[in-house]
Design a protein around this motif. Structure first.
Motif, short mmCIF file in Angstrom:
data_model
loop_
_atom_site.label_atom_id
_atom_site.label_comp_id
_atom_site.label_asym_id
_atom_site.label_seq_id
_atom_site.Cartn_x
_atom_site.Cartn_y
_atom_site.Cartn_z
N ASN A 132 0.85 -1.18 0.00
CA ASN A 132 0.00 0.00 0.00
C ASN A 132 0.89 1.23 0.00
O ASN A 132 2.10 1.13 -0.10
CB ASN A 132 -0.99 -0.03 1.18
CG ASN A 132 -0.33 0.31 2.50
OD1 ASN A 132 0.90 0.33 2.59
ND2 ASN A 132 -1.12 0.56 3.51
N TYR A 133 0.26 2.39 0.11
CA TYR A 133 1.04 3.63 -0.02
C TYR A 133 2.00 3.84 1.14
O TYR A 133 2.85 4.69 1.08
CB TYR A 133 0.07 4.82 -0.09
CG TYR A 133 -0.57 5.12 1.25
CD1 TYR A 133 -1.66 4.37 1.71
CD2 TYR A 133 -0.07 6.11 2.07
CE1 TYR A 133 -2.22 4.60 2.95
CE2 TYR A 133 -0.63 6.36 3.32
CZ TYR A 133 -1.69 5.60 3.75
OH TYR A 133 -2.24 5.83 4.98
N TYR A 134 1.85 3.07 2.20
CA TYR A 134 2.58 3.35 3.43
C TYR A 134 3.84 2.49 3.58
O TYR A 134 4.62 2.70 4.49
CB TYR A 134 1.64 3.11 4.62
CG TYR A 134 2.05 3.81 5.89
CD1 TYR A 134 2.17 5.20 5.93
CD2 TYR A 134 2.32 3.10 7.04
CE1 TYR A 134 2.56 5.85 7.09
CE2 TYR A 134 2.70 3.74 8.21
CZ TYR A 134 2.82 5.11 8.22
OH TYR A 134 3.20 5.76 9.37
N ILE A 135 4.03 1.52 2.67
CA ILE A 135 5.16 0.59 2.86
C ILE A 135 6.52 1.28 2.85
O ILE A 135 7.47 0.80 3.43
CB ILE A 135 5.18 -0.54 1.80
CG1 ILE A 135 5.21 0.05 0.40
CG2 ILE A 135 4.03 -1.50 1.98
CD1 ILE A 135 5.62 -0.95 -0.66
N GLY A 136 6.57 2.42 2.15
CA GLY A 136 7.87 3.10 2.03
C GLY A 136 8.35 3.65 3.33
O GLY A 136 9.55 3.71 3.58
N PHE A 137 7.41 4.04 4.18
CA PHE A 137 7.81 4.73 5.39
C PHE A 137 8.64 3.84 6.30
O PHE A 137 9.79 4.13 6.62
CB PHE A 137 6.58 5.26 6.12
CG PHE A 137 6.91 5.79 7.47
CD1 PHE A 137 7.64 6.95 7.59
CD2 PHE A 137 6.51 5.13 8.62
CE1 PHE A 137 7.98 7.44 8.84
CE2 PHE A 137 6.85 5.60 9.86
CZ PHE A 137 7.59 6.76 9.97
N ILE A 138 8.07 2.71 6.70
CA ILE A 138 8.76 1.89 7.69
C ILE A 138 10.00 1.24 7.07
O ILE A 138 11.06 1.17 7.70
CB ILE A 138 7.80 0.85 8.34
CG1 ILE A 138 8.38 0.35 9.64
CG2 ILE A 138 7.43 -0.27 7.42
CD1 ILE A 138 8.22 1.33 10.78
N ALA A 139 9.89 0.83 5.80
CA ALA A 139 11.07 0.25 5.14
C ALA A 139 12.17 1.29 5.03
O ALA A 139 13.35 1.00 5.22
CB ALA A 139 10.68 -0.28 3.77
N GLY A 140 11.75 2.51 4.72
CA GLY A 140 12.72 3.59 4.58
C GLY A 140 13.45 3.85 5.88
O GLY A 140 14.68 3.97 5.91
N ILE A 141 12.68 3.90 6.99
CA ILE A 141 13.30 4.15 8.28
C ILE A 141 14.31 3.04 8.61
O ILE A 141 15.42 3.29 9.06
CB ILE A 141 12.22 4.16 9.39
CG1 ILE A 141 11.26 5.30 9.17
CG2 ILE A 141 12.86 4.24 10.76
CD1 ILE A 141 11.83 6.63 9.48
N LYS A 142 13.89 1.80 8.34
CA LYS A 142 14.78 0.70 8.70
C LYS A 142 16.03 0.70 7.83
O LYS A 142 17.13 0.45 8.32
CB LYS A 142 14.04 -0.62 8.57
CG LYS A 142 13.03 -0.76 9.69
CD LYS A 142 12.42 -2.12 9.66
CE LYS A 142 11.37 -2.23 10.74
NZ LYS A 142 10.61 -3.47 10.57
N ALA A 143 15.84 0.98 6.57
CA ALA A 143 17.02 1.04 5.70
C ALA A 143 17.93 2.16 6.16
O ALA A 143 19.15 2.04 6.13
CB ALA A 143 16.58 1.28 4.25
N PHE A 144 17.32 3.22 6.62
CA PHE A 144 18.15 4.31 7.12
C PHE A 144 18.95 3.86 8.34
O PHE A 144 20.14 4.14 8.46
CB PHE A 144 17.28 5.51 7.47
CG PHE A 144 18.06 6.59 8.14
CD1 PHE A 144 18.86 7.42 7.40
CD2 PHE A 144 18.04 6.72 9.52
CE1 PHE A 144 19.62 8.38 8.01
CE2 PHE A 144 18.80 7.68 10.14
CZ PHE A 144 19.60 8.51 9.38
#
Lengths: 302, 412, 262
Positions: A225-237
């Motif tokens: 969904n539109y929100y998957i980028g957020f948590i994945a992004g934080i973790k990748a960061f």
């Protein structure tokens, strides 16, 4: 201890780590060049996944071969993600290169909000199933529980991307220009390196690897969904910081360490706190070794 | 405006057309094609393409015009702040100032009686965000520390009251200082590990901190009652008198008015004090301020602690107002909305935060049709604000000290 | 008499690079001493070690504000060093850009004040009196440095020369016994440099502050300083009066090819 469970967690962690690595590369490269944490990077990954979903669904109606669909939608996902990445840089970051760091960070947060809601409004707030595009490999049948075909594809793709990227950075002119810019942007410019071009290329590469990550993980989890980028992004960061931000091998190493931590943490401790592991890890690392595993410590120039 | 004409030259139109084409391609998959993989349908929305085309043509021209204006203005620093204008007007005409103040007072007092309960509730929410904004403003606007976990302190306040009520039957007025105090302590606890972190790391760690608090509230069922939250939290009483719903709404409104006045009073005094100056000096240059004898550790801890205080206090009010809380009210987006209030209103400026809260909380309420675009617009505004007006709507002005040779004193 | 500032074998390594190499240095009360050397010789690093920005990897730093009791200050935080009476300016001007000129100086007074949070909220008599005194004192310093006409301007809007002078004013506000000036004349025109020359002498005379300066402008160095230390590649290669330094073959060698600076 159940050894097969251990291996399942180990390979599961490695798969996660691979995805984090693909996203973390974008963070670390952008940080290396313009010293900015691109908060909206997770959104680029999400847009890549969404583009692939859209294209593959459309192509699905034509009855095309699923491998061909995977390739076409993958390529288009890379193209569109890169395009978004570059456009984002031109609008939200380029005008702020000389501005205080806080301004650029806030601009990045704004961009992140904008892109998330753009996809939410233009598409849907709900989870959508992601079509199965990666075929089942027969030879993996016996160990399916430990390693399935999607995981194998993820691991192999990540390895290939990393090797290509290393070659690009170490041995090409562009790579040299990128390294020079990350050392000292002003000096690089004086020596005739076109900084704008280097930044554009960095955003293209970072966005492209994120798009690959987006397509792969969506195939793996089967939904988005539109929100998957957020948590994945934080973790990748977190992974990028863990390895030492600005360092490419560091990003990869940090990603694997984080992937394993999460996998073993949820497997052996509790799955309720899955997302907490990453943050606690981050806190601990930043307190005891702020420069990360492979990063060099930097002194502010006085 | 005369130089706007040149944007209609052939060359400029061509430029805009290229950009338009780029955006048409860029947004094509997401805007035009809408897929539903559950029902296996594809809708082609070609109309959106036309909107994108027209929109990007106009906006790209406008963007270049604004960019040019910005670079023209960069040399001369003549932007006069709204706050400064108002201040000058007030100084020139003290009667006008007094009149305006009286009008504001009358308006504020009459508001809940002249409007509906619903309107009063919305206004109370806006006032709560004024205080939250003022609190975060201390950390971000004055201290220059990008804090993305502010909602955690807000949650601490709310849960303090809820849990104190559930377990010990403690009331609103006792919980108010306890909630604020616990948030302050948590602020100090957060500040200690992040002392050494630079701007961007700090942002991400505070974000992580906010998420940790929320996830704990969601999962630690024995402590926080998990995602289902806590219900039947009592509304505030006055000397033991319990109000009916309507009276209670008005009562909370006045509590909030009082708290806003209290907050503005305190923050104004702090910002122009010895401590307030160190916050700003830290924002401007950490190394220089350390070399001027400022203890950065202490300064960071005080900004975090004092910032958290207000969030804890408003958390208690929030729990009392809604009578029901759960972790979903304290997400990252809550923190970001408060950040938006500070940034859009004007970092560092008290008046700016009031304006920011008014715009961000009240406008979406009254423009219901746009409410789904709220976050989209906030995001876009954050970017545009940073690019074109980094000081916010109300640029902060520093206090002017008036010095006469003989009698030295300060003027506000 | 003990030197008010003394370093013994001061050493600073960055990884494999030795930026400051066993420097023995001292300055006596009331002296104006210059530290010179080619670019990258380690002068600013030396400053940073003394003022606590860097923690030296070897050697010792002693101060004796009253000229009798020595105290070791290695590794103290910069704000503590400032409290002890060493104040500095920065080579690459680091003013608080979005604060007024007066406020910049008031920040310098910070460590000599005591008002706390409660005082600020309640505006107690003591706090009000202290605040009034800060404004007065700061204004007085601005008068001395000749910046009163800019008092309520933002620091960032000041002309370049005035920004350099504000750096000095801000440092003086901390009540130092020793002022460390890092290239105060950089970017100034001859007229401004001449004024700076007078100002430095004035500060020493009226405020009884000793001065250590890093400078490339040799006319300034030769005219104001009583003693000169020369560093090259992190090592101290000469020390002496301006006349001795002018004739020193080591110094001439070090500066060869860097003649334009002299």
């Amino acid at each position: 201890m159940d050894l097969s469970y251990f291996f399942e967690l180990f390979l599961g962690g490695m798969t996660r780590g691979s995805i984090y690595a693909l996203i973390a590369l974008g963070y670390t490269m952008v940080y290396g060049i313009i010293k900015l944490i691109n908060f909206a990077h997770g959104e680029i990954y999400m847009i890549g996944a969404f583009t692939a979903l859209i294209i593959s669904s459309v192509l699905g109606f034509t009855g095309m071969n699923s491998i061909l669909i995977l390739v076409i939608s993958g390529v288009l996902a890379i193209f569109f993600s890169s395009a978004y990445g570059v456009t984002m840089e031109k609008i939200a970051y380029k005008p702020l290169r000389e501005a205080p760091r806080l301004s650029a960070l806030i601009s990045a947060i704004g961009m992140s909000m904008f892109l998330q809601n753009y996809v939410l409004l233009a598409q849907t707030p709900d989870f959508l199933p992601f079509p199965t595009l990666i075929p089942d490999f027969k030879f993996l049948k016996p160990i399916e529980k430990i390693l399935n075909s999607t995981q194998l594809v993820i691991l192999v793709t990540t390895a290939v991307v990393m090797i290509l990227l290393t070659i690009l950075i170490k041995f090409t002119r562009t790579g040299k220009a990128m390294r020079a810019t990350s050392q000292d942007a002003k000096m690089a410019q004086l020596l005739g390196i076109n900084i704008n071009r280097v930044i554009t290329i960095t955003f293209i590469i970072g966005s492209a690897t994120a798009a690959i990550g987006g397509v792969l993980i969506s195939s793996h989890t089967g939904q988005l969904n539109y929100y998957i980028g957020f948590i994945a992004g934080i973790k990748a960061f977190v992974a990028a910081v863990l390895g030492g931000i600005g360092s490419i091998p560091g990003a990869v190493l940090g990603s694997f360490v984080l992937g394993w931590t999460e996998s073993f943490g949820t497997g052996y401790i509790s799955s309720d706190y899955e997302d907490v592991f990453a943050f606690i890890f981050l806190l601990v690392i930043l307190i005891f070794r702020p420069s990360g595993i492979l990063g060099r410590s930097q002194n502010d120039k006085v | 405006m005369s130089n706007l004409v040149k944007y209609f030259s052939l060359k400029e139109i061509k430029k805009s057309l290229v950009i338009t084409l780029w955006f048409m391609v860029l947004t094509f998959p997401i805007m035009v094609i809408k897929v539903n993989t559950i029902e296996n349908t594809v809708i082609w929305r070609w109309g959106y393409l036309a909107i994108i085309a027209i929109g990007s043509f106009i906006l790209s021209t406008l963007w270049r015009y604004m960019m040019e204006r910005k670079s023209l203005q960069a040399g001369k620093e003549s932007k006069i702040s709204l706050q400064q204008k108002l201040r000058e007007m007030g100084e020139k005409n003290p009667r006008l100032k007094r009149g305006a103040l009286a009008a504001v007072v009358v308006l504020v007092v009459a508001y809940p009686f002249a409007t509906s309960m619903y309107q009063t509730g919305i206004m109370t929410t806006a006032l709560m965000y004024v205080v939250l904004g003022l609190g975060l403003n201390i950390v971000v606007g004055l201290g220059g520390l990008l804090h993305l976990g502010y909602a955690a302190f807000y949650a601490v306040g709310a849960y303090t009251y809820a849990l104190l009520h559930v377990h010990f039957g403690i009331g609103f007025w006792v919980s108010l200082p306890i909630g604020a105090g616990l948030a302050t302590i948590l602020g100090i606890l957060l500040a200690i590990p992040v002392l050494r972190l630079r701007g961007d790391y700090l942002a991400i760690v505070t974000l992580g901190f906010g998420e940790i608090v929320r996830i704990i509230l969601e999962n630690w069922n024995d402590f926080s009652y998990g995602p289902s939250g806590i219900a039947n939290i009592p509304r505030p009483t006055l000397f033991g008198i319990h109000f009916k719903l309507q009276q209670a709404t008005i009562f909370i409104y006045f509590i909030m008015v009082a708290l806003v006045v209290f907050t503005i009073f305190i923050v104004r005094r702090l910002e122009n004090s010895r401590m307030g100056r160190t916050w700003i000096a830290m924002r401007e240059d950490e190394i220089a301020s350390q070399s001027m004898g400022i203890d950065i550790t202490k300064t960071k801890v005080t900004t975090f602690a004092i910032g958290a205080f207000w969030a804890g206090m408003i958390g208690v009010v929030f729990a009392a107002k809604t009578t029901f809380i759960n972790p979903a009210s304290f997400t990252l987006w809550e923190s970001i909305i408060i950040l938006c209030i500070v940034v859009i209103g004007g970092m560092g400026s008290i008046f700016g935060v009031v304006v920011g809260a008014g715009i961000l909380i009240l406008l979406p309420e009254y423009l219901r049709a746009f409410s789904q675009y709220r976050m989209l617009l906030f995001g876009a505004i954050l970017v545009l604000m940073m690019v074109f007006r980094p000081g916010g709507i109300v640029t902060n002005v520093r206090k002017v000290y008036r010095i006469d040779k003989e009698k030295t004193g300060e003027a506000e | 008499m003990v030197p008010i500032l003394e370093t013994k074998n001061l050493t600073m390594d960055f990884g494999g690079l030795r930026a400051v190499d066993n420097i023995n240095f001292h300055i006596n009360e009331g002296e104006i001493v210059a530290l010179i050397g080619p670019n990258g010789a380690g002068k600013t690093t030396f400053f940073n070690c003394i003022t606590g920005v860097y923690k030296p990897t070897g050697g010792d730093i002693f101060i004796a504000p009253d000229g009798t009791h020595s105290e070791r200050i290695n590794g103290l935080k910069p704000n503590i060093v400032t409290e002890k009476g060493l104040a500095r300016t920065f080579q690459n001007i680091r003013l608080f850009q979005n604060m007024t000129v007066l406020e910049n100086v008031m920040i310098g007074r910070h460590c000599r004040l005591s008002a706390g949070i409660l005082g600020a909220i309640l505006r107690t008599k003591a706090t009000l009196a202290e605040e009034k005194k800060v404004v007065d004192d700061s204004y007085e310093i601005l008068e001395e440095i000749g910046l009163t006409k800019f008092a309520n301007e933002f620091a960032k809007n000041l002309p370049y020369g005035a920004q350099r002078r504000l750096e000095i004013a801000r440092a003086m506000a901390t009540d130092p016994f020793l002022l460390l000036l890092d290239e105060p004349a950089a970017g100034m025109n001859p007229q401004e440099t001449k004024e700076l020359d007078e100002m430095i002498l004035h500060i020493r005379k009226n405020k009884k502050i000793s001065i250590l300066l890093i400078e490339h402008d040799m006319s300034l160095v030769m005219s104001v300083s009583e003693k000169i230390f020369v560093v090259d590649y992190g090592k101290l290669i000469a020390e002496g009066t301006p006349d001795e330094i002018k004739k020193n073959p080591e110094v001439i060698k070090a500066y060869l090819g860097d003649e334009t600076d002299a």
